[in-house]
Design an enzyme around this catalytic site. Structure first.
Site, PDB file in Angstrom:
ATOM      1  N   SER A   1      33.410  90.801 -23.754  1.00 39.66           N
ATOM      2  CA  SER A   1      34.667  90.036 -23.408  1.00 39.66           C
ATOM      3  C   SER A   1      34.970  90.090 -21.895  1.00 39.66           C
ATOM      4  CB  SER A   1      36.041  91.108 -23.871  1.00 39.66           C
ATOM      5  OG  SER A   1      35.921  92.390 -23.241  1.00 39.66           O
ATOM      6  N   ASP A   2      35.497  88.912 -21.395  1.00 43.63           N
ATOM      7  CA  ASP A   2      35.927  88.985 -19.958  1.00 43.63           C
ATOM      8  C   ASP A   2      36.807  89.987 -19.843  1.00 43.63           C
ATOM      9  OD1 ASP A   2      36.013  88.233 -17.471  1.00 43.63           O
ATOM     10  OD2 ASP A   2      36.477  86.330 -17.808  1.00 43.63           O
ATOM     11  N   TRP A   3      36.844  90.340 -18.730  1.00 45.73           N
ATOM     12  CA  TRP A   3      37.899  91.784 -18.126  1.00 45.73           C
ATOM     13  C   TRP A   3      39.160  91.435 -18.572  1.00 45.73           C
ATOM     14  CZ3 TRP A   3      32.687  92.002 -18.050  1.00 45.73           C
ATOM     15  CH2 TRP A   3      32.311  93.183 -17.691  1.00 45.73           C
TER      16      TRP A   3
ATOM     17  N   CYS B   1      35.548  90.003 -13.175  1.00 45.27           N
ATOM     18  CA  CYS B   1      36.003  88.713 -13.357  1.00 45.27           C
ATOM     19  C   CYS B   1      37.466  88.800 -14.238  1.00 45.27           C
ATOM     20  CB  CYS B   1      35.077  87.798 -14.345  1.00 45.27           C
ATOM     21  SG  CYS B   1      33.533  88.648 -14.557  1.00 45.27           S
TER      22      CYS B   1
END
Ligand SMILES: *[C@@H]1O[C@H](CO)[C@@H](O)[C@H](O)[C@H]1NC(C)=O
Ligand SMILES: *[C@@H]1O[C@H](CO)[C@@H](O)[C@H](O)[C@H]1NC(C)=O
Ligand SMILES: *[C@@H]1O[C@H](CO)[C@@H](O)[C@H](O)[C@H]1NC(C)=O
Ligand SMILES: *[C@@H]1O[C@H](CO)[C@@H](O)[C@H](O)[C@H]1NC(C)=O
Ligand SMILES: *[C@@H]1O[C@H](CO)[C@@H](O)[C@H](O)[C@H]1NC(C)=O
Ligand SMILES: *[C@@H]1O[C@H](CO)[C@@H](O)[C@H](O)[C@H]1NC(C)=O
Ligand SMILES: *[C@@H]1O[C@H](CO)[C@@H](O)[C@H](O)[C@H]1NC(C)=O
Ligand SMILES: *[C@@H]1O[C@H](CO)[C@@H](O)[C@H](O)[C@H]1NC(C)=O
Length: 801
Positions: free
Chosen positions: A295-297, A12
């Site tokens: 964390s989101d990527w 994502c």
């Protein structure tokens, strides 16, 4: 080229095209005064305890982490190289494996042998709790069977759909916190009942793709170079934060969610993944979240700010060759070694990652070997990493067909449906067909195909066997010996009209594409820029107009990822029916045939509002600017979607909760019962407090149960969704009505009655008191409205709490 495609494919996250392989790219231009870290350390990170459900797992994780070196602990909380979208580091001497984290919300991605499930928004349109749960339970099993420890799903309110053009709304559920909350609870539970850790995402206020990170600014040559461009800041007032944006996450925590993914955007100026107010204060404090925040990527910007601001697991870290920056690893080690980040904080990060692993029993029932399409395909040995493993069960096809049927919304019907043995059928539009390049060639994000069955990005999932509508209608037409003709070229309007003019019924198929990394065309129509269309345009509007001009019995099959404007043609006299399967997944064809031919009466209802004009939605929900420091003020507050239309007296084209049936229903005997029921659903309990709280009472206790009798007075067996909306007492500052209950009468025969009920919990009638920082049930008389949609509410009852 290959590497780029693979990186885009992997998680994502945004495109990594321009990213150098160290974290320098994130360092602020010293001339910039805005750092995105203003509030980073305001609230210290709470230390986990395991909560109500996980004391054993927590003790076990703590015991093992206590035996680890700083380096080992850092390995657990930093993304590692590996085939999955995210991996943690194994600590073999303590028997801890590398955990595999993989997308996404409609099935495992990228991988083989699994199901492309109907989108979240389609599942919401069923308004069927059992189907929501069964979908996630079944999906969770597929993650498990492919060896995935942590599934990067579900979306639990980020986005919630406050911005109708947001590219990812299809991944979520209702444009409403209550509906989204119900789905959050059930979908987390479904995934985790299969033994896979769920990830509630994206925390918090993630309502646009534009400027969500440095690569997605509208103009890449903007004055802000990559070195000082900041992601959009979602500026949300405290009450809206509690009453809308945290609601679904609270339900995810109650369901015992193991991970929460922080968002790309900033909140009030501070990166979501560094924001101690939302992470340490709201999530780990108020909601008592005992799992890890990941964390989101590419959502991490600074090691110290993230560690102190509450981020536990940094992803993807060293994976993807470190292309998205590595913030924990040796940087975190250095911060711990010189005391900037405490030993206790590092220990808690690792404990929070391992607790859900133990709590779900993954240590005992070792998962099957990891079997996904590696992100670095084809340099990785694909044959070795991805031997074909079929994980879709035949019963799953039945389930997803039912979701697609029950999530199909009949918007208009002048008696054209159900079809009655038409002699000649014309099928128009590429979206009826199998696609030009199958499913495997759509890229790992679906973007090369723009198919109608699901949106793109990390929320896409490859189909095992996509059964298209053309194939299914042709097969079904044999029963009636109907002649079937088709034109799949969307721009050959001459051929389309030639086919349609001769038919008894012309079915025209259009689809609005939506994907991660882009917001939708601002018109929200069926004409938009397209990566696969001729001259870069897909013109579904022209196709509809051409067919409707030539056949007086034109039926539009309108796929949609969320709100779509239909007004250019909805009242066209030749358009006799409009049906929307939303995004139905890989059983698109069989499900549509069931509805078109009346094997199943449609019962789907809209989980969002369809406006007459784009300008009828709240203005400025999208910030689209080349500014290096973009701001999105959520000025509509709690009044988004149907609440906005109510507050501003705007008549929508099709209201929230609307959908036609082939049958008719009556609503009678509205009743209320004030028997108290303590909350028994919570797997983990939150710390949410309310005014007048006594020991042992919860915000989620049921105070009242409203019920209604729904009778099928039509001729066919059908399902009906009843909805309950609350109106707060006079003088209380709340929208005119808010969804606080729904129930579905299933497969009612002619003359059959079913009593439906709506439990009202304390939170459902409370509001957030910003001064006292507590929930409060206002004094006075509440009105509960019950009916078939948000604007068809014939029955009311009142109650004071
Ligand atoms: C959900 O799954 C359960 C267990 O497999 C099954 O008994 C039930 O019928 C399913 N419900 C629906 C609506 O598919
Ligand atoms: C953001 O700012 C608004 C307005 O000052 C405030 O009400 C809200 O609590 C703030 N939220 C966070 C997470 O700082
Ligand atoms: C601790 O180490 C970090 C990373 O090397 C460094 O940036 C920071 O200035 C150091 N702080 C102290 C107090 O030594
Ligand atoms: C890839 O793995 C397969 C199966 O393990 C093996 O037979 C093949 O030789 C490997 N190919 C390469 C290029 O390493
Ligand atoms: C589709 O139709 C257009 C307009 O007639 C034509 O130019 C184009 O070549 C056709 N495409 C295919 C693949 O036949
Ligand atoms: C954002 O602005 C750009 C440039 O004006 C425009 O091309 C684009 O369509 C806009 N995006 C949205 C989602 O409105
Ligand atoms: C409806 O279809 C007929 C063909 O049967 C056509 O003559 C007529 O113009 C169409 N009406 C409109 C408003 O396009
Ligand atoms: C009953 O349902 C049919 C089919 O949806 C509809 O055309 C008709 O208007 C309904 N009748 C009443 C009385 O609501």
């Amino acid at each position: 080229m290959r590497k780029t495609t693979a990186i885009l494919a992997a998680a994502c996250m945004g495109s990594a095209l321009a990213a150098p392989s160290n974290n320098k790219r994130y360092l602020r231009d010293p001339a910039q005064t805005v750092t995105g870290n203003e509030l980073a350390y305001e609230i210290p990170a709470p230390v986990s305890s395991g909560g109500k459900a996980w004391s054993d797992a927590h003790a076990r994780a703590k015991g093992l982490v206590g035996q680890m070196s700083v380096e080992e602990k850092v390995g657990i909380v930093t993304g590692q190289p590996g085939v999955c979208a995210g991996q943690t580091k194994a600590v073999e001497r303590l028997g801890i494996p590398s955990l595999c984290l993989q997308d996404g919300p409609a099935g495992v991605r990228p991988a083989d042998g699994h199901t492309q499930f109907p989108a979240g928004v389609t599942t919401a349109a069923t308004w069927d709790r059992e189907l929501i749960y069964n979908r996630s339970r079944t999906m969770g099993q597929e993650f498990y069977d492919l060896g995935v420890n942590v599934a990067l799903t579900p979306v639990t309110g980020g986005p919630i759909g406050a911005n109708p053009v947001m590219g990812r709304n299809f991944e979520g559920w209702w444009a409403d916190p209550y509906g989204t909350g119900i789905a959050s609870y059930l979908s987390v539970k479904g995934i985790q009942d299969a033994g896979v850790v769920a990830t509630a995402k994206h925390f918090l206020g993630y309502e646009q793709e534009t400027s969500r990170n440095i690569y997605l600014v509208p103009n890449p040559d903007s004055p802000g170079s990559l070195s000082n461009q900041l992601p959009v800041s979602s500026n949300i007032d405290d009450r809206t934060t509690h009453e809308v944006y945290m609601w679904g996450f609270a339900e995810a925590v109650r369901a015992g969610v193991g991970s929460v993914m922080c968002a790309y955007n900033r909140v009030n100026g501070t990166h979501a993944c560094h924001n101690s107010v939302i992470q340490n204060g709201h999530l780990k404090g108020e909601l008592n979240f005992q799992g890890n925040i990941m964390s989101d990527w590419g959502g991490t910007w600074d090691s110290q700010a993230a560690a102190l601001g509450g981020l536990d697991l940094e992803m993807p870290g060293l994976n993807f060759g470190g292309a998205l920056g590595t913030f924990y690893d040796t940087s975190l080690e250095a911060l711990v070694n010189n005391g900037t980040v405490s030993q206790e904080r590092l220990e808690d990060m690792a404990v929070r990652v391992l607790t859900p692993y133990f709590a779900l029993g993954q240590a005992e029932t070792a998962l099957p070997s990891v079997n996904v399409i590696p992100w670095n395909f084809p340099t990785a040995n694909l044959t070795a990493a991805n031997p074909y493993r079929l994980v879709q069960k035949p019963s799953t096809r039945t389930l997803i067909k039912q979701i697609a049927e029950d999530g199909t919304v009949l918007l208009k019907n002048n008696g054209a449906l159900p079809l009655n043995a038409p002699a000649r059928i014309s099928i128009i539009g590429s979206k009826a067909g199998p696609g030009m390049r199958g499913d495997r060639n759509c890229g790992a994000t679906g973007r090369l195909c723009e198919g109608p069955s699901l949106g793109g990005g990390s929320g896409w999932a490859q189909a095992l066997n996509y059964i298209d509508p053309l194939m299914s209608i042709r097969q079904r037409a044999l029963d009636d010996s109907s002649a079937v003709d088709w034109v799949l070229n969307d721009t050959d309007l001459t051929a389309a009209q030639y086919s349609a003019v001769q038919a008894d019924v012309a079915l025209v198929f259009v689809s609005a594409w939506a994907t991660e990394e882009a917001d939708r065309d601002p018109s929200l129509t069926y004409t938009y820029r397209s990566a696969v269309g001729r001259n870069g345009v897909y013109d579904g509007e022209a196709l509809i107009q051409a067919v409707a001009a030539s056949n007086p019995n034109t039926i539009v099959v309108a796929y949609m990822p969320g709100a779509t404007i239909l007004d250019a043609w909805i009242d066209h006299p030749n358009i006799t029916a409009v049906v929307s399967p939303l995004q139905p997944g890989e059983q698109a064809g069989p499900a549509l045939v069931s509805v078109l031919y009346g094997d199943v009466s449609p019962s789907g209802k809209l989980p969002f509002t369809i406006a007459k004009n784009i300008g009828d939605y709240p203005p400025d929900t999208l910030t689209n600017t080349t500014d290096i420091n973009p701001q999105n003020d959520f000025t509509e507050g709690v009044n988004f979607d149907y609440r906005w239309f109510d507050v501003n007296n705007i008549t929508p084209r099709y209201e929230f909760g609307y959908g036609l049936s082939y049958s008719n229903f009556t609503y009678n005997n509205l009743a209320k019962d004030a028997t108290f029921h303590a909350d028994v659903e919570a797997i983990q309990t939150t710390n949410e407090k309310f005014k007048g709280q006594n020991q042992g009472e919860s915000l989620y206790d049921t105070l009242l149960t409203v019920s209604v009798d729904v009778k099928n007075v039509g001729d066919v067996v059908a399902c009906e969704v009843a909805q309950l909306y609350v109106q707060y007492p006079d003088g209380v500052d709340q929208p005119p009505k808010q969804l606080r209950g729904f129930d579905k009468a299933k497969r009612l025969g002619h003359g059959e009655t079913k009593t439906l009920s709506f439990p009202i919990r304390r939170k459902d009638v409370a509001m957030w008191n910003v001064v006292e920082q507590i929930w409060e049930v206002p004094q006075g008389q509440f009105t509960f409205h019950v009916g078939s949609s948000s604007r068809q509410l014939p029955l009311t009852t009142t109650h004071s709490f």
